[in-house]
Structure formats: C-alpha cells, structure tokens
Motif scaffolding. Structure first.
Motif, PDB file in Angstrom:
ATOM      1  N   MET A 274       1.361  -0.903  -0.021  1.00  0.00           N
ATOM      2  CA  MET A 274      -0.200   0.228   0.289  1.00  0.00           C
ATOM      3  C   MET A 274       1.223   0.996   0.074  1.00  0.00           C
ATOM      4  O   MET A 274       1.723   1.048   0.840  1.00  0.00           O
ATOM      5  CB  MET A 274      -0.893  -0.141   1.358  1.00  0.00           C
ATOM      6  N   LYS A 275       0.138   2.376  -0.800  1.00  0.00           N
ATOM      7  CA  LYS A 275       0.591   3.323  -0.684  1.00  0.00           C
ATOM      8  C   LYS A 275       0.557   4.605   0.048  1.00  0.00           C
ATOM      9  O   LYS A 275      -0.285   4.773  -0.170  1.00  0.00           O
ATOM     10  CB  LYS A 275       1.974   3.889  -2.570  1.00  0.00           C
ATOM     11  N   VAL A 276       1.191   5.012   0.572  1.00  0.00           N
ATOM     12  CA  VAL A 276       0.609   6.179   0.953  1.00  0.00           C
ATOM     13  C   VAL A 276       1.537   7.099   1.681  1.00  0.00           C
ATOM     14  O   VAL A 276       2.342   7.735   0.800  1.00  0.00           O
ATOM     15  CB  VAL A 276       1.264   6.123   3.267  1.00  0.00           C
ATOM     16  N   TYR A 277       0.804   8.372   1.596  1.00  0.00           N
ATOM     17  CA  TYR A 277       1.374  10.383   1.689  1.00  0.00           C
ATOM     18  C   TYR A 277       1.861  10.433   2.995  1.00  0.00           C
ATOM     19  O   TYR A 277       0.497  10.476   3.862  1.00  0.00           O
ATOM     20  CB  TYR A 277       0.814  10.788   0.996  1.00  0.00           C
ATOM     21  N   ILE A 278       2.361  10.928   3.681  1.00  0.00           N
ATOM     22  CA  ILE A 278       2.791  11.237   5.161  1.00  0.00           C
ATOM     23  C   ILE A 278       2.266  13.273   5.020  1.00  0.00           C
ATOM     24  O   ILE A 278       2.934  13.918   4.719  1.00  0.00           O
ATOM     25  CB  ILE A 278       4.237  10.998   5.393  1.00  0.00           C
ATOM     26  N   ALA A 279       1.699  13.134   5.947  1.00  0.00           N
ATOM     27  CA  ALA A 279       1.379  14.701   5.971  1.00  0.00           C
ATOM     28  C   ALA A 279       1.759  15.305   7.351  1.00  0.00           C
ATOM     29  O   ALA A 279       1.186  14.506   8.221  1.00  0.00           O
ATOM     30  CB  ALA A 279      -0.686  15.171   5.068  1.00  0.00           C
ATOM     31  N   GLY A 280       2.047  16.542   7.720  1.00  0.00           N
ATOM     32  CA  GLY A 280       2.245  16.603   8.882  1.00  0.00           C
ATOM     33  C   GLY A 280       2.760  18.392   8.891  1.00  0.00           C
ATOM     34  O   GLY A 280       2.923  19.173   8.154  1.00  0.00           O
ATOM     35  N   LYS A 281       2.645  18.698  10.284  1.00  0.00           N
ATOM     36  CA  LYS A 281       3.321  20.154  10.179  1.00  0.00           C
ATOM     37  C   LYS A 281       4.234  20.307   9.705  1.00  0.00           C
ATOM     38  O   LYS A 281       5.404  19.070  10.507  1.00  0.00           O
ATOM     39  CB  LYS A 281       2.696  20.290  11.774  1.00  0.00           C
ATOM     40  N   MET A 282       4.915  21.747   9.231  1.00  0.00           N
ATOM     41  CA  MET A 282       6.223  21.660   8.887  1.00  0.00           C
ATOM     42  C   MET A 282       7.010  23.240   9.324  1.00  0.00           C
ATOM     43  O   MET A 282       7.771  23.116  10.381  1.00  0.00           O
ATOM     44  CB  MET A 282       6.518  21.252   7.751  1.00  0.00           C
ATOM     45  N   ARG A 283       5.887  23.756   8.373  1.00  0.00           N
ATOM     46  CA  ARG A 283       5.499  25.324   9.474  1.00  0.00           C
ATOM     47  C   ARG A 283       6.291  25.256  10.867  1.00  0.00           C
ATOM     48  O   ARG A 283       5.907  25.249  11.817  1.00  0.00           O
ATOM     49  CB  ARG A 283       5.385  26.573   8.882  1.00  0.00           C
ATOM     50  N   CYS A 284       7.306  26.427  11.730  1.00  0.00           N
ATOM     51  CA  CYS A 284       7.539  26.930  12.583  1.00  0.00           C
ATOM     52  C   CYS A 284       7.835  25.870  13.316  1.00  0.00           C
ATOM     53  O   CYS A 284       7.899  26.152  14.745  1.00  0.00           O
ATOM     54  CB  CYS A 284       6.817  26.926  13.184  1.00  0.00           C
ATOM     55  N   LEU A 285       8.555  24.833  12.610  1.00  0.00           N
ATOM     56  CA  LEU A 285       9.308  23.539  13.240  1.00  0.00           C
ATOM     57  C   LEU A 285      10.848  23.324  13.314  1.00  0.00           C
ATOM     58  O   LEU A 285      10.672  24.025  11.905  1.00  0.00           O
ATOM     59  CB  LEU A 285       9.039  21.631  13.620  1.00  0.00           C
ATOM     60  N   PRO A 286      11.590  22.704  14.256  1.00  0.00           N
ATOM     61  CA  PRO A 286      13.145  22.860  13.931  1.00  0.00           C
ATOM     62  C   PRO A 286      13.428  21.893  12.610  1.00  0.00           C
ATOM     63  O   PRO A 286      12.848  20.918  12.916  1.00  0.00           O
ATOM     64  CB  PRO A 286      13.608  22.027  15.082  1.00  0.00           C
ATOM     65  N   SER A 287      14.410  22.550  11.774  1.00  0.00           N
ATOM     66  CA  SER A 287      14.652  22.015  10.183  1.00  0.00           C
ATOM     67  C   SER A 287      12.951  20.938   9.497  1.00  0.00           C
ATOM     68  O   SER A 287      13.007  20.635   8.583  1.00  0.00           O
ATOM     69  CB  SER A 287      14.964  20.117  10.589  1.00  0.00           C
ATOM     70  N   PHE A 288      11.569  22.043  10.059  1.00  0.00           N
ATOM     71  CA  PHE A 288      11.206  22.030   9.412  1.00  0.00           C
ATOM     72  C   PHE A 288      10.264  20.910   9.245  1.00  0.00           C
ATOM     73  O   PHE A 288       9.549  20.171   8.923  1.00  0.00           O
ATOM     74  CB  PHE A 288      11.198  22.368   8.129  1.00  0.00           C
ATOM     75  N   GLY A 289      10.441  20.432  10.384  1.00  0.00           N
ATOM     76  CA  GLY A 289       9.954  18.941  10.966  1.00  0.00           C
ATOM     77  C   GLY A 289      10.408  17.593  10.272  1.00  0.00           C
ATOM     78  O   GLY A 289       9.778  16.531  10.102  1.00  0.00           O
ATOM     79  N   ALA A 290      11.486  17.600   9.699  1.00  0.00           N
ATOM     80  CA  ALA A 290      12.315  17.030   9.128  1.00  0.00           C
ATOM     81  C   ALA A 290      12.340  15.119  10.004  1.00  0.00           C
ATOM     82  O   ALA A 290      12.447  14.612   9.750  1.00  0.00           O
ATOM     83  CB  ALA A 290      13.318  17.339   8.194  1.00  0.00           C
ATOM     84  N   GLU A 291      12.484  15.763  10.584  1.00  0.00           N
ATOM     85  CA  GLU A 291      13.026  14.908  11.584  1.00  0.00           C
ATOM     86  C   GLU A 291      12.267  13.589  12.244  1.00  0.00           C
ATOM     87  O   GLU A 291      12.541  12.544  11.878  1.00  0.00           O
ATOM     88  CB  GLU A 291      13.568  14.985  13.203  1.00  0.00           C
ATOM     89  N   GLU A 292      10.630  14.035  12.237  1.00  0.00           N
ATOM     90  CA  GLU A 292       9.261  13.795  12.366  1.00  0.00           C
ATOM     91  C   GLU A 292       9.158  12.799  10.961  1.00  0.00           C
ATOM     92  O   GLU A 292       8.609  11.884  11.019  1.00  0.00           O
ATOM     93  CB  GLU A 292       8.395  14.464  13.009  1.00  0.00           C
ATOM     94  N   PHE A 293       9.319  13.470   9.786  1.00  0.00           N
ATOM     95  CA  PHE A 293       8.767  13.059   8.459  1.00  0.00           C
ATOM     96  C   PHE A 293       9.991  12.123   8.216  1.00  0.00           C
ATOM     97  O   PHE A 293       9.555  11.143   7.964  1.00  0.00           O
ATOM     98  CB  PHE A 293       9.208  13.778   7.007  1.00  0.00           C
TER      99      PHE A 293
END
Length: 131
Positions: free
Chosen positions: A1-20
C-alpha cells in the motif's frame, strides 16, 4: 500500500524533518510505499536541516502554491491513503491534504507511536462541524 505522509512543517526545527524521516522509515519497515513531502522538497533542491522552521525558503526556489499543488496531486493520484503525523491539526497544509483526501474518499489515518511500535487509526469523522 502506498501512503502519503502529512504533518506540520512550518515553525518546527528543520521544518519537522526529523518527524517526517522517522515516519517514513517506520512505515517502510512495515512494507508501506511512502510519498513524503519532505522528500519531494529535498528532491527539488530544498534544504531544511539546521533551520528554525520560520525561514522564507524562496531563496531556495520554494513556492508554497506550486508545492501545495504537487502535494495535493500526490494525494489525489499517487497514493492509497494519507497518514497524518502527531500535531497535524496545527498545519494549514496538512489540513488541506486531509480535506482533499476526505473529499476524494481516500482513507486518512492518524499515526501515533506506542513505544517502538506505531498505531494507525482511521479518521472517520469530519475535522469540524459548521452550523
């Protein structure tokens, strides 16, 4: 199954890169194919590591309208479901991705971490009820 990850980026360190990156890794370990907006941005030459999350990335060629269009096209035409990261309700982009998926009858799941495991909970209720 192919999924798209959506989440907050702006206003987070490194634009939330670690979580993504963490979500993409964990989902791939569980045999999901993953489409990540962070990876799409990086493929376009956008670099976010070490930034505060408040920068204007126009100097790197980032354009919110073009980026959002590419993200929504991925949701509509390239995936089977959208996986929403913790805190996604605080993101206009993630809300747009969620609303687009819901309007197109694409499943939407919230991702939560339970120790080293993940839980994907389908969202079946609307984001808000307007009276």
């Amino acid at each position: 199954m192919k999924v798209y990850i959506a989440g907050k980026m702006r206003c987070l360190p490194s634009f939330g890169a670690e979580e993504f990156r963490k979500a993409a890794r964990v989902l791939r370990e569980r045999d999901f194919e993953v489409v990540s907006p962070l990876e799409m941005d990086e493929a376009a030459g956008i670099t976010v590591d070490g930034l505060t999350g408040f920068e204007d990335l126009a100097d790197q060629g980032f354009d919110i309208r073009s980026t959002l269009m590419a993200d929504l096209e991925a949701v509509l035409f390239d995936v089977d479901a959208v996986v929403l990261l913790p805190g996604w309700r605080g993101s206009r982009g993630a809300i747009a991705e969620y609303a687009t998926a819901r309007a197109a009858s694409i499943p939407t799941w919230e991702l939560t971490y339970v120790g080293e495991e993940i839980m994907l909970t389908e969202i079946t209720a609307p984001l808000a009820v307007i009276k």
